[in-house]
Each structure stands twice: as structure tokens, then as C-alpha cells.
Design a protein around this motif. Structure first.
Motif, PDB file in Angstrom:
ATOM      1  N   TRP A 132      -7.755  -4.661   4.077  1.00 11.47           N
ATOM      2  CA  TRP A 132      -7.104  -4.531   5.386  1.00 11.47           C
ATOM      3  C   TRP A 132      -7.638  -3.352   6.185  1.00 11.47           C
ATOM      4  O   TRP A 132      -7.672  -3.398   7.427  1.00 11.47           O
ATOM      5  CB  TRP A 132      -5.592  -4.392   5.212  1.00 11.47           C
ATOM      6  N   ARG A 133      -8.107  -2.294   5.524  1.00  8.84           N
ATOM      7  CA  ARG A 133      -8.598  -1.132   6.257  1.00  8.84           C
ATOM      8  C   ARG A 133      -9.887  -1.451   7.010  1.00  8.84           C
ATOM      9  O   ARG A 133     -10.015  -1.160   8.212  1.00  8.84           O
ATOM     10  CB  ARG A 133      -8.821   0.046   5.296  1.00  8.84           C
ATOM     11  N   HIS A 134     -10.845  -2.065   6.320  1.00  4.56           N
ATOM     12  CA  HIS A 134     -12.093  -2.412   6.989  1.00  4.56           C
ATOM     13  C   HIS A 134     -11.870  -3.498   8.052  1.00  4.56           C
ATOM     14  O   HIS A 134     -12.526  -3.502   9.107  1.00  4.56           O
ATOM     15  CB  HIS A 134     -13.137  -2.875   5.970  1.00  4.56           C
ATOM     16  N   LYS A 142      -9.858 -10.159   5.769  1.00  7.75           N
ATOM     17  CA  LYS A 142      -9.047  -9.208   5.013  1.00  7.75           C
ATOM     18  C   LYS A 142      -9.100  -9.492   3.513  1.00  7.75           C
ATOM     19  O   LYS A 142      -9.119  -8.565   2.686  1.00  7.75           O
ATOM     20  CB  LYS A 142      -7.594  -9.266   5.517  1.00  7.75           C
ATOM     21  N   GLU A 163       0.823  -1.213   0.000  1.00  7.59           N
ATOM     22  CA  GLU A 163       0.000   0.000   0.000  1.00  7.59           C
ATOM     23  C   GLU A 163       0.854   1.260   0.000  1.00  7.59           C
ATOM     24  O   GLU A 163       0.573   2.227  -0.730  1.00  7.59           O
ATOM     25  CB  GLU A 163      -0.928  -0.010   1.215  1.00  7.59           C
ATOM     26  N   THR A 173      -6.121   3.845  12.792  1.00  2.00           N
ATOM     27  CA  THR A 173      -5.091   3.300  11.907  1.00  2.00           C
ATOM     28  C   THR A 173      -5.663   2.921  10.544  1.00  2.00           C
ATOM     29  O   THR A 173      -4.968   3.000   9.520  1.00  2.00           O
ATOM     30  CB  THR A 173      -4.435   2.063  12.561  1.00  2.00           C
ATOM     31  N   SER A 174      -6.925   2.535  10.523  1.00  2.27           N
ATOM     32  CA  SER A 174      -7.543   2.155   9.247  1.00  2.27           C
ATOM     33  C   SER A 174      -7.745   3.347   8.321  1.00  2.27           C
ATOM     34  O   SER A 174      -8.008   3.170   7.129  1.00  2.27           O
ATOM     35  CB  SER A 174      -8.882   1.468   9.502  1.00  2.27           C
ATOM     36  N   PHE A 175      -7.627   4.578   8.843  1.00  4.87           N
ATOM     37  CA  PHE A 175      -7.823   5.777   8.023  1.00  4.87           C
ATOM     38  C   PHE A 175      -6.499   6.480   7.703  1.00  4.87           C
ATOM     39  O   PHE A 175      -6.518   7.555   7.099  1.00  4.87           O
ATOM     40  CB  PHE A 175      -8.743   6.771   8.743  1.00  4.87           C
ATOM     41  N   THR A 176      -5.373   5.901   8.094  1.00  5.21           N
ATOM     42  CA  THR A 176      -4.084   6.561   7.877  1.00  5.21           C
ATOM     43  C   THR A 176      -3.676   6.498   6.404  1.00  5.21           C
ATOM     44  O   THR A 176      -4.118   5.627   5.649  1.00  5.21           O
ATOM     45  CB  THR A 176      -2.995   5.906   8.742  1.00  5.21           C
ATOM     46  N   SER A 177      -2.795   7.415   6.034  1.00  5.09           N
ATOM     47  CA  SER A 177      -2.326   7.475   4.649  1.00  5.09           C
ATOM     48  C   SER A 177      -0.810   7.310   4.540  1.00  5.09           C
ATOM     49  O   SER A 177      -0.259   7.448   3.456  1.00  5.09           O
ATOM     50  CB  SER A 177      -2.733   8.811   4.012  1.00  5.09           C
TER      51      SER A 177
END
Length: 547
Positions: free
Chosen positions: A181-183, A176, A57, A110-114
């Protein structure tokens, strides 16, 4: 064990016992610790399922992504003293619930990090600090609820970490693949909010000393105990009747049937009353003196009863105040962190044991697969080494818990732990000597077994009198975890540097074996230090001191 006469205990308030119950609400605390263990150390260990996705990613290397877990573990252990201070100030429930909020919010964020750098903050710092506030207070209060079964219950409850690797890792890995992986990380954070409920279940425990009734009656004679036991009847009778009854009782003892030839006869209270009538011919002075003595005896008894009732009322008021305050001392009178433990040689040596033992806790899991591949094992088979370690670790936790509850080992817990450390040192050396698949399987089995014995017992061992004791375990656990946090941060990089220099994965295991051997040395000195055998004692004073 039932509550000690406590009335009006509010829901989820403190539990008051005369001694550690070895059960009761402690079983609820054990279940809460099982869940906390699964969603703290368990989720940290299964974070590796996201490594490949994160590298793809963000285009980062394996080492840079691995720093997320390194920062998380370091923050979790480094802030141990702060966790202990907050627990002593605000209580177990509040601290663990705050930790649960931080863990869940950090994982979801963490699921919203870039970028990886944002993950260092969300998961490394925020979630890592939340892990610190949840794990240490939970294991501390669990140790307070149990004494005889402490080792077994702690070992069984700590299997949440190992079982989560079997249940959660495959489940999240499959999830996943379907939703990304984000959700999946957001779902993980939502499940970690269960820690908040577990924190609410951590009812503080108050060990109440013996009741006032026992204290008041310890110094009384059997005759006085009998008089106090009938105090309610004395209060409701006429003073003159009391005089007659007490006089009759004294007269009965002065004319005991044991002095008669036929000792089997029984003299009742009617006989005593009749004796008073028979003594009507006594002089008025004798009658007046007898009645004054009897009335004085009754007054003394009534004074004792009133004193006893006042003490009972004070005890109940104090107990209600303790229940109102939730069993916590005020911040003015209680220490947020007891630094006096740093003056104890036994604790210093035990902390050095934890510092060097931590070097062997993390590196083997990181390098066992690559070591197996370098020894000619196929990578698909090499991945089973971690599963073998996890299964053996569960058996190790159960075994050490059962062993330390046996009568013959109950006073030798430190020596049992020392034997496990020595055996683990030998196993680490054996891994470097194994050259084929089955040899590595055997070594990994033994490593996982002894890893389980150490992982579930080294922190609860602080509650034993040979180390610190249950009274100061909260502060000791915070300082202890803080000290060995540096080894947890430096252990994996140290193994990596040795591998890069020697081009041999076995060198990482040699460094672990050296650290474990040093930890065995310090652990062996803990008990002698506690007994004062490591310091010189002056048996006599110097002449100038005597002068």
C-alpha cells in the motif's frame, strides 16, 4: 468562435471573446476538469481500498481510520471561501497548480507516515487543502466558457469521478497486492501531479463588450456611415476634389431621376461634375458660399475620422493592458470575496438546500452494504450495490446534462433540480422498505441515478440567473461549499449514532430522507425569492414619508 481581433495573444494567456464561446478553448478546460475530477473526488472515493491495510498496519479501528477521509472532505469544503479569494487574487492557473502540488506532495508524504495521526496531517490537511484549490476554480472557469451547453458539458466532464471508480480502483487494488500500500500510494501521488498540467491549461476568459466601431457608428445616419466607410479614400484625395465630389453628390440628390417622367435613367458622378460646370454663371458670392460649405463638411468628416482613430488606439492599448495583466483586476480595485451575496435571499435559501442535501450524499454509500446484509443478502452480493450505484450515477449525469440543454427546460433548471431532489427523497424512503435483493437493486439504481443528477448540477447551478449569476459565481461557490461542509462532516457520524441507538441500519437512511426533504423545501423557495415574492413590497409611501 474566433478571438475579437486580438493580436499577439501569448501562449496560455487569457482568451478574449465578445460572448461565452460554448466551445473553443472551453473543450480543453472540460478535459482538464475531467482529469481533476478523477484525481480529486475519484481518489477520495477509492481510498477505501487502503482501509484494511491501514488497520492491520497500525492496529487501529475502522472509525479512527475513516477519520482520514472525514478530515480531508471537511478541509476541502470548509476552505471554499479561501479558495475563491485566492482565485480572485492570483487567477485560476496559479491556484490550481498550487493545489496540484499540495495534492501530490500530501499523498506521497502519506506513504512515509508511521501513524494514523500523521495521516490526519498529510492526507487530511495537506491533500485536503490541495483538493479545495483544484476542484472549485476548475468548475468555476468551466462554467464561464459555456452558457447554452453548460449543463451538458459539466455533467459529461464530471463523470471522471465515477469512471475513476471503475478504472483506478481495480488498478490500484491489483497494484497494492503486488507492491504494497505504501508504494501504491506513492504512485497515486505521482499520477495526481497531472493536476499541475491541468491548471496550466485553465486560460482565463475575458468577455469583451462591443467594439468601439459599433459604438461610434450606432448614432450615425446611413449617409454618414457611407462617408465613414470611404474615409481612407478621403484622406488620400485633394481637398478640392473632395469638395467637388461632395457637391456633386448633393446635386445628384437634388435632381433625382425619380422626379423625371422616365424614372429609369441613371445619373452618374460625371453628370454631377458637369452640373458644376453648368453653374459657372452663378454669382461669386454663391460660389464662395458653396465651396465654404463643402470644405466645412470635409473638415467635419476628417475630425470624425481622427476621433475614431484615437478611440481605436485607446481601445487597442486598453486591450493590450488587459492581456498583459492576464485578464485580472488589480488587488486594489477588485474584491477578494464578494460577501454581498449573503444579503440575497435566493442564495441563502440555495445554501440551506445544499446544507441539508449533503446529509444524503455520503451516508448511503457507507451503510448500504450492511443494510443489505441485515436484510438477508449475502455479503458478496451486497458489495455489488456500490457498483450499481456508480453505473447508475453515470447515466444520471448524462441525462441531467442533456435535459438542461433542451429549450423547454433551459429556463426551468431550478425546477428540474427540485424534481430530482423530491424523487431522491422518495428513493431513500424506499430503500428502508426494501426487504430482498432485487428490491434493493432497483432502489440503489434509482438512488445512483438521482445522485448523479444532483452531484453534477448543484454547484454549476449557482451560475444561473435564478440563483446568483455567472458574474459572482466564484465567490458564491466558495461560500456555498463552506456552508454545506458542516453537513458533510456531521452526516456520516449522525447516521452512525442513529444506527447504534436503534440497532437498525435503516434509521441512517431515514435521517438522509429527512435532510433531503428539507432541502427540497428550501430549493422550492429559491426562485420566488429571486423574483422578490417572499418580501413585502411597499406600493405607496407613508404620509409622514411624503411630508
Amino acid at each position: 468562435m474566433a478571438l475579437c481581433g486580438v493580436k499577439g495573444t501569448r501562449f496560455l494567456g487569457p482568451n478574449v471573446y465578445q460572448e461565452a464561446p460554448d466551445g473553443g478553448w472551453g473543450w480543453v478546460v472540460a478535459v482538464a476538469f475531467f482529469v481533476v475530477e478523477a484525481f480529486t473526488y475519484g481518489t477520495i472515493k477509492i481510498f477505501g481500498i487502503f482501509l484494511q491495510d491501514l488497520m492491520e498496519e497500525f492496529g487501529e479501528t475502522n472509525s479512527r481510520v475513516s477519520w482520514i477521509i472525514s478530515i480531508c472532505v471537511f478541509v476541502m469544503t470548509f476552505n471554499g471561501p479561501l479558495s475563491a479569494m485566492m482565485t480572485n487574487r492570483f487567477g485560476f492557473q496559479v491556484v490550481v497548480m498550487i493545489g496540484g502540488i499540495l495534492v501530490a506532495s500530501g499523498t506521497i508524504a502519506t506513504s512515509f507516515t508511521s501513524s494514523i495521526h500523521q495521516m490526519y496531517i498529510t492526507y487530511g490537511l495537506i491533500a485536503g487543502f490541495g483538493y479545495c484549490l483544484t476542484f472549485l476554480p476548475t468548475v468555476t472557469i468551466l462554467s464561464q466558457y459555456f452558457t447554452r451547453r453548460r449543463s451538458l458539458v459539466t455533467a459529461v466532464a464530471s463523470t471522471g469521478e465515477s469512471l475513476s471508480m471503475f478504472a483506478l480502483a481495480p488498478a490500484f487494488s491489483a497494484l497494492k497486492d503486488h507492491i504494497g500500500w505504501r508504494h501504491t500510494m506513492a504512485v497515486m501521488g505521482g499520477l495526481q501531479s497531472i493536476i499541475i498540467i491541468c491548471g496550466a491549461l485553465l486560460r482565463p476568459i475575458i468577455i469583451k463588450p462591443r467594439s468601439t466601431r459599433e459604438t461610434e457608428t450606432d448614432g450615425l445616419s446611413p449617409k454618414e456611415l457611407e462617408t465613414l466607410s470611404t474615409s481612407e479614400n478621403v484622406e488620400g484625395t485633394n481637398p478640392e476634389d473632395s469638395i467637388i465630389n461632395n457637391t456633386a453628390h448633393a446635386h445628384k440628390h437634388s435632381h433625382s431621376p425619380d422626379n423625371e417622367p422616365n424614372g429609369g435613367s441613371v445619373i452618374t458622378g460625371n453628370y454631377g461634375a458637369q452640373s458644376l460646370k453648368d453653374r459657372d454663371h452663378s454669382s461669386p458670392e454663391e460660389k464662395t458660399l458653396m465651396h465654404k460649405e463643402a470644405r466645412k463638411s470635409v473638415e467635419n468628416i476628417m475630425a470624425e475620422i481622427r476621433k475614431f482613430e484615437m478611440e481605436e488606439k485607446k481601445s487597442e492599448d486598453a486591450e493590450k493592458q488587459v492581456m498583459k495583466d492576464g485578464g485580472m483586476k488589480s488587488a486594489k480595485n477588485s474584491k477578494l470575496l464578494d460577501f454581498s451575496i449573503l444579503r440575497e435571499r435566493s442564495f441563502i435559501l440555495y445554501s440551506l438546500f445544499g446544507l441539508f442535501a449533503t446529509l444524503g450524499f455520503f451516508a448511503p454509500q457507507l451503510y448500504i452494504i450492511e443494510l443489505s446484509v441485515s436484510r438477508g443478502v449475502e455479503r458478496d452480493l451486497a458489495t455489488y450495490m456500490l457498483s450499481i450505484m456508480a453505473v447508475a450515477e453515470i447515466f444520471g449525469r448524462f441525462s441531467i446534462g442533456w435535459m438542461l440543454t433542451r429549450e423547454r427546460f433551459r429556463k426551468k433548471k431550478v425546477l428540474v433540480l427540485l424534481a430530482c431532489v423530491i424523487a431522491m427523497t422518495a428513493v431513500l424512503i424506499g430503500i428502508t422498505l426494501a426487504m430482498e435483493f432485487y428490491g434493493l437493486v432497483v432502489c440503489c439504481s434509482f438512488y445512483g441515478f438521482f445522485m448523479g443528477t444532483l452531484a453534477c448540477s448543484h454547484i454549476p447551478m449557482l451560475a444561473e440567473d435564478d440563483v446568483v449569476g455567472i458574474e459572482r459565481m466564484s465567490s458564491a461557490a466558495g461560500v456555498y461549499v463552506f456552508i454545506h461542509s458542516f453537513a458533510g462532516l456531521a452526516g456520516p457520524p449522525l447516521g452512525g449514532v442513529l444506527v447504534d441507538v436503534t440497532q437498525n441500519y435503516g434509521s441512517a437512511f431515514y435521517s438522509c430522507a429527512v435532510g433531503m426533504g428539507l432541502s427540497a423545501l428550501f430549493l422550492g423557495l429559491v426562485k420566488p425569492a429571486k423574483k422578490g415574492l417572499l418580501c413585502r413590497r411597499r406600493n405607496s409611501k407613508r404620509p409622514e414619508d411624503i411630508h
